[in-house]
Enzyme design. Structure first.
Site, PDB file in Angstrom:
ATOM      1  CB  VAL A  96       8.461  -5.211  -2.043  1.00  0.00           C
ATOM      2  CG1 VAL A  96       8.388  -6.212  -0.897  1.00  0.00           C
ATOM      3  CG2 VAL A  96       9.735  -4.365  -1.939  1.00  0.00           C
TER       4      VAL A  96
ATOM      5  CG  HIS B 212       4.334   2.151   0.916  1.00  0.00           C
ATOM      6  ND1 HIS B 212       3.240   1.397   1.283  1.00  0.00           N
ATOM      7  CD2 HIS B 212       3.938   2.900  -0.140  1.00  0.00           C
ATOM      8  CE1 HIS B 212       2.215   1.693   0.482  1.00  0.00           C
ATOM      9  NE2 HIS B 212       2.611   2.593  -0.384  1.00  0.00           N
TER      10      HIS B 212
HETATM   11  P1  AMP Z   1       1.212   4.464  -3.189  1.00  0.00           P
HETATM   12  O1  AMP Z   1       1.111   4.673  -1.727  1.00  0.00           O
HETATM   13  O2  AMP Z   1       0.480   3.276  -3.694  1.00  0.00           O
HETATM   14  O3  AMP Z   1       0.963   5.724  -3.981  1.00  0.00           O
HETATM   15  O4  AMP Z   1       2.739   4.116  -3.454  1.00  0.00           O
HETATM   16  C1  AMP Z   1       3.764   4.964  -3.006  1.00  0.00           C
HETATM   17  C2  AMP Z   1       5.057   4.516  -3.627  1.00  0.00           C
HETATM   18  O5  AMP Z   1       5.321   3.173  -3.222  1.00  0.00           O
HETATM   19  C3  AMP Z   1       5.018   4.518  -5.164  1.00  0.00           C
HETATM   20  O6  AMP Z   1       6.256   5.001  -5.659  1.00  0.00           O
HETATM   21  C4  AMP Z   1       4.818   3.076  -5.497  1.00  0.00           C
HETATM   22  O7  AMP Z   1       5.319   2.702  -6.752  1.00  0.00           O
HETATM   23  C5  AMP Z   1       5.589   2.403  -4.379  1.00  0.00           C
HETATM   24  N1  AMP Z   1       5.143   1.029  -4.191  1.00  0.00           N
HETATM   25  C6  AMP Z   1       3.863   0.588  -4.059  1.00  0.00           C
HETATM   26  N2  AMP Z   1       3.833  -0.765  -3.969  1.00  0.00           N
HETATM   27  C7  AMP Z   1       5.124  -1.174  -4.061  1.00  0.00           C
HETATM   28  C8  AMP Z   1       5.759  -2.448  -4.055  1.00  0.00           C
HETATM   29  N3  AMP Z   1       5.057  -3.582  -3.945  1.00  0.00           N
HETATM   30  N4  AMP Z   1       7.103  -2.491  -4.158  1.00  0.00           N
HETATM   31  C9  AMP Z   1       7.831  -1.355  -4.281  1.00  0.00           C
HETATM   32  N5  AMP Z   1       7.294  -0.117  -4.300  1.00  0.00           N
HETATM   33  C10 AMP Z   1       5.960  -0.037  -4.189  1.00  0.00           C
END
Ligand code: AMP
Length: 286
Positions: A177, A37
């Site tokens: 990441v 994030h």
């Molecule tokens: P979430 O809180 O899981 O809904 O994720 C919020 C945002 O963070 C989304 O756009 C996800 O794709 C991104 N995200 C989650 N995990 C990762 C990661 N490991 N690397 C990069 N972006 C991420």
């Protein structure tokens, strides 16, 4: 850092920023923030004058038997991380603030983009995602919005939505990441026991295996999916939900890779469903 809890407060904040001629980047999240994030926040900070991060566990994108109630909620720690990262405003509404009594509108991206991968396995998921993201884009007036390749299908669906509806926000996709072990960072990794965490390494390992074979010249989708599935099935704690390979971002069936293609997996490790992917045929990039 401003903490905004109602749609009206977000809208007013955005209007006050816009009046000064500054640009806004939005990073939508469900909280339980990790370095994945924060990489989006960092990219957002470089690309706009003001950064707004939403922290909202969106009930509309969870199925009835999914983990909405159990999903980790760590707002105080999240806010501290966002403040340290130089975020200007956090939008953290209660579900009733986003979906008050009488709420009746959904956004549905139809067709191939939502019929496969997680769309097939999680009916209604992308309706919930599209609805909440469109609402966030409208309220925040964001010039740019940042999403992770981790949820590559989500990016494909949202790009379709904004093109179809004439939303002016630019959707930017940032790389996945990972831990040094290869495990993609995910808020759901918190559900894993130590043994399961080790078992979960099989996701990135299987994708890497397919990538390595692809690099030797193997372009057949069927073969690359098979290599991934065979690697996944070596892990006793892993149960495959899907292994798929489609063109990206159109998510069309392909027999051979000749342009960017998404090799994506969803795997249960114990009770926890994890996803990961790799883009073949092009360097993953913002
Ligand atoms: P979430 O809180 O899981 O809904 O994720 C919020 C945002 O963070 C989304 O756009 C996800 O794709 C991104 N995200 C989650 N995990 C990762 C990661 N490991 N690397 C990069 N972006 C991420």
């Amino acid at each position: 850092m401003n903490i905004l809890t109602t749609p009206k407060a977000l809208q007013d904040y955005a209007k006050s920023v816009k009046r000064t001629g500054e640009t806004i980047a939005l990073v939508p999240t469900m909280g339980a923030l990790h370095a994945g994030h924060l990489s989006l926040v960092e990219a957002a900070r470089k690309s706009a004058d003001r950064v707004i991060v939403s922290v909202f566990v969106n009930p509309m994108q969870f199925g009835p038997n999914e983990d909405f109630a159990a999903y980790p909620r760590t707002f105080e720690a999240d806010a501290a991380k966002l403040e340290a990262a130089g975020v200007d405003a956090v939008f953290h509404p209660a579900p009733e603030a986003m979906y008050p009594a009488g709420y009746a509108t959904c956004v549905e991206v139809t067709g191939a983009l939502t019929a496969k991968l997680c769309g097939a396995k999680r009916p209604g998921h992308f309706r919930g995602v599209a609805t909440v993201v469109l609402k966030l884009l409208l309220l925040s007036g964001a010039d740019k919005a940042f999403f992770g390749q981790k949820d590559a299908q989500q990016v494909a669906v949202l790009r379709r939505m904004i093109a179809d509806l004439g939303v002016a926000t630019e959707i930017i996709m940032a790389p996945i990441v990972r831990e040094a072990s290869g495990l993609a960072l995910s808020s759901r990794n918190a559900y894993l026991s130590p043994d399961e965490r080790t078992a979960a390494l099989v996701l990135s390992k299987s994708l890497q295996e397919a990538h390595d074979v692809y690099e030797t010249g193997e372009k057949r989708a069927k073969v690359l999916k098979e290599i991934t599935a065979v690697e996944l099935s070596k892990e006793p704690l892993a149960k495959i939900d899907y292994v798929e390979l489609y063109s990206f971002p159109d998510l069309e069936e392909i027999e051979r890779i000749h342009a960017p293609a998404l090799l994506a997996v969803a795997v249960y490790i114990g009770k926890t469903r994890l996803i990961d992917n790799i883009i073949l045929g092009e360097e993953p990039c913002c």
